[in-house]
Design an enzyme around this catalytic site. Structure first.
Site, PDB file in Angstrom:
ATOM      1  N   HIS A  14       5.605   5.955  11.306  1.00  0.00           N
ATOM      2  CA  HIS A  14       5.012   5.845   9.971  1.00  0.00           C
ATOM      3  C   HIS A  14       4.039   7.017   9.828  1.00  0.00           C
ATOM      4  O   HIS A  14       2.813   6.839   9.826  1.00  0.00           O
ATOM      5  CB  HIS A  14       4.299   4.498   9.861  1.00  0.00           C
ATOM      6  CG  HIS A  14       3.959   4.067   8.465  1.00  0.00           C
ATOM      7  ND1 HIS A  14       4.002   4.920   7.368  1.00  0.00           N
ATOM      8  CD2 HIS A  14       3.545   2.856   7.982  1.00  0.00           C
ATOM      9  CE1 HIS A  14       3.629   4.244   6.287  1.00  0.00           C
ATOM     10  NE2 HIS A  14       3.354   3.000   6.629  1.00  0.00           N
ATOM     11  N   LYS A  57      25.293  -4.308  -2.270  1.00  0.00           N
ATOM     12  CA  LYS A  57      26.736  -4.378  -2.566  1.00  0.00           C
ATOM     13  C   LYS A  57      27.560  -3.705  -1.479  1.00  0.00           C
ATOM     14  O   LYS A  57      28.777  -3.631  -1.569  1.00  0.00           O
ATOM     15  CB  LYS A  57      27.025  -3.670  -3.896  1.00  0.00           C
ATOM     16  CG  LYS A  57      26.346  -4.261  -5.102  1.00  0.00           C
ATOM     17  CD  LYS A  57      26.786  -3.475  -6.330  1.00  0.00           C
ATOM     18  CE  LYS A  57      26.008  -3.885  -7.566  1.00  0.00           C
ATOM     19  NZ  LYS A  57      26.220  -2.944  -8.667  1.00  0.00           N
ATOM     20  N   ARG A  80      11.416   3.860   2.855  1.00  0.00           N
ATOM     21  CA  ARG A  80      11.089   2.855   3.883  1.00  0.00           C
ATOM     22  C   ARG A  80      12.337   2.028   4.107  1.00  0.00           C
ATOM     23  O   ARG A  80      12.997   1.603   3.149  1.00  0.00           O
ATOM     24  CB  ARG A  80       9.939   1.976   3.442  1.00  0.00           C
ATOM     25  CG  ARG A  80       9.761   0.770   4.363  1.00  0.00           C
ATOM     26  CD  ARG A  80       8.517   0.001   4.072  1.00  0.00           C
ATOM     27  NE  ARG A  80       7.336   0.734   4.499  1.00  0.00           N
ATOM     28  CZ  ARG A  80       6.115   0.206   4.544  1.00  0.00           C
ATOM     29  NH1 ARG A  80       5.921  -1.044   4.178  1.00  0.00           N
ATOM     30  NH2 ARG A  80       5.085   0.929   4.949  1.00  0.00           N
ATOM     31  N   ARG A 104       0.800  -1.224   0.000  1.00  0.00           N
ATOM     32  CA  ARG A 104       0.000   0.000   0.000  1.00  0.00           C
ATOM     33  C   ARG A 104       0.830   1.269   0.000  1.00  0.00           C
ATOM     34  O   ARG A 104       0.551   2.204  -0.751  1.00  0.00           O
ATOM     35  CB  ARG A 104      -0.924   0.049   1.226  1.00  0.00           C
ATOM     36  CG  ARG A 104      -2.202  -0.703   1.058  1.00  0.00           C
ATOM     37  CD  ARG A 104      -2.635  -1.253   2.392  1.00  0.00           C
ATOM     38  NE  ARG A 104      -1.683  -2.262   2.806  1.00  0.00           N
ATOM     39  CZ  ARG A 104      -1.797  -3.546   2.468  1.00  0.00           C
ATOM     40  NH1 ARG A 104      -2.817  -3.963   1.784  1.00  0.00           N
ATOM     41  NH2 ARG A 104      -0.879  -4.426   2.830  1.00  0.00           N
ATOM     42  N   THR A 105       1.825   1.328   0.866  1.00  0.00           N
ATOM     43  CA  THR A 105       2.525   2.604   1.020  1.00  0.00           C
ATOM     44  C   THR A 105       3.259   2.971  -0.260  1.00  0.00           C
ATOM     45  O   THR A 105       3.123   4.087  -0.768  1.00  0.00           O
ATOM     46  CB  THR A 105       3.490   2.547   2.226  1.00  0.00           C
ATOM     47  OG1 THR A 105       2.733   2.147   3.375  1.00  0.00           O
ATOM     48  CG2 THR A 105       4.117   3.907   2.496  1.00  0.00           C
TER      49      THR A 105
END
Ligand code: NCD
Length: 307
Positions: A135, A86, A107, A57-58
């Site tokens: 959030h 890496k 995120r 969703r986000t």
């Protein structure tokens, strides 16, 4: 004060007035969010959508929001799709994204990663969830959904249930509700009750809250029941998780004593906290809530990028 150019890392980066401005702007964005009218307020702007942790969703609603505003999107979905794997530092990754875009949504599994990114970036950084931290954009869409259904938030009793220790959505939401004057009850097994630093913040702001251990004890007097998933991936060991897994579930039958206009919310994904029988009741608002991610993130992107 203008929101242009600001970072949104914690919900407390915004004052109540600014939250209201974003929610009002979100209301105006609804027809364009639905695709009913065309909008090109952010044409020529680029969102870097850097998602180093799972998201449906986000990430999708941030990206839809940018597209609906006529802007463009560049994306990293998962650490394996980027040079973090890496060994590139987050700081270097952010410095690159800054050169390729106008605004960053990030995120990351580590708490504090969004704040760190903001210190390295000259363009606005929005926290799309940092580990068990915060959030804030989820909270904005949660508040928008609550207002749509109930109006004045200050008069409400909100029961927040589930994983309040690792659930970042509950951290941001309770800080916002506390400041807005809503009454809260935190319902969770002891091991995953609300973390102390959030309780300390709530006490400092003189917020009204109490603890409970069973949703049945609070359901009759609740206006908003906000359920959350046990954040399995954040438990340090599986044994700890097994002790609390599955202990928290609501069914349509359990909601029978609730007020008629009580709403059930969930940031989603649900695992088994909300039985499917709840979906067919008028209380279920979690899909409306998920859609609201689009107008709310449109409002935020617009306000951070334009006057
Ligand atoms: C939440 C999250 O990622 O914190 N989901 C979301 O953004 N809608 C909740 C969760 O993962 O349980």
């Amino acid at each position: 004060m203008s929101l242009k150019g600001r970072d949104i890392v914690a919900i407390t980066d915004l004052d109540i007035n600014e939250i209201e401005i974003i929610l009002k702007e979100a209301e105006r964005m609804v027809p364009a969010a639905r695709g009913e009218v065309k909008n090109d307020l952010l044409s020529g702007k680029i969102l870097a959508s850097l998602f180093f942790e799972a998201s449906t969703r986000t990430r999708l609603s941030f990206e839809t929001a940018m597209h609906r505003l006529g802007g463009d999107v560049i994306t990293i979905a998962g650490q394996e799709g980027s040079s973090l794997i890496k060994g590139e530092t987050l700081a270097d990754t952010i410095r690159m994204a800054e050169g390729y875009s106008d605004i960053i949504a990030i995120r990351h599994p580590k708490e504090g990663a969004a704040r760190l990114s903001a210190t390295f970036s000259r363009i606005p950084v929005i926290n799309g969830g940092d580990g068990a931290g915060q959030h804030p954009t989820q909270t904005l869409l949660d508040l928008f959904t609550i207002q749509q259904n109930h109006g004045d938030i200050s008069k409400l009793h909100v029961t927040i249930g589930g994983d309040l220790k690792y659930g970042r959505t509950t951290h941001s939401l309770s800080l916002a509700l506390g400041r807005m004057g809503a009454r809260m009850t935190f319902v969770a097994p002891k091991r995953i009750q609300m973390v102390d630093h959030i309780l300390d913040d709530l006490n400092r702001m003189d917020a009204s809250f109490e603890m409970a251990y069973d949703i049945k004890d609070t359901i009759e007097d609740t206006d908003v029941l906000y359920m959350t998933r046990i954040q399995k991936e954040r438990f340090p060991d599986v044994e700890e998780y097994m002790k609390v897994a599955g202990g928290f579930r609501i069914t349509a039958e359990m909601l029978e004593p609730a007020k008629k206009n009580m709403i059930v919310m969930h940031p989603l994904p649900r695992v088994d906290e909300i039985h499917f029988s709840v979906d067919d009741t008028p209380h279920a608002k979690y899909f409306q809530q998920a859609f609201n991610g689009v107008p709310v993130r449109m409002a935020l992107l617009h306000l951070l990028l334009e006057e």
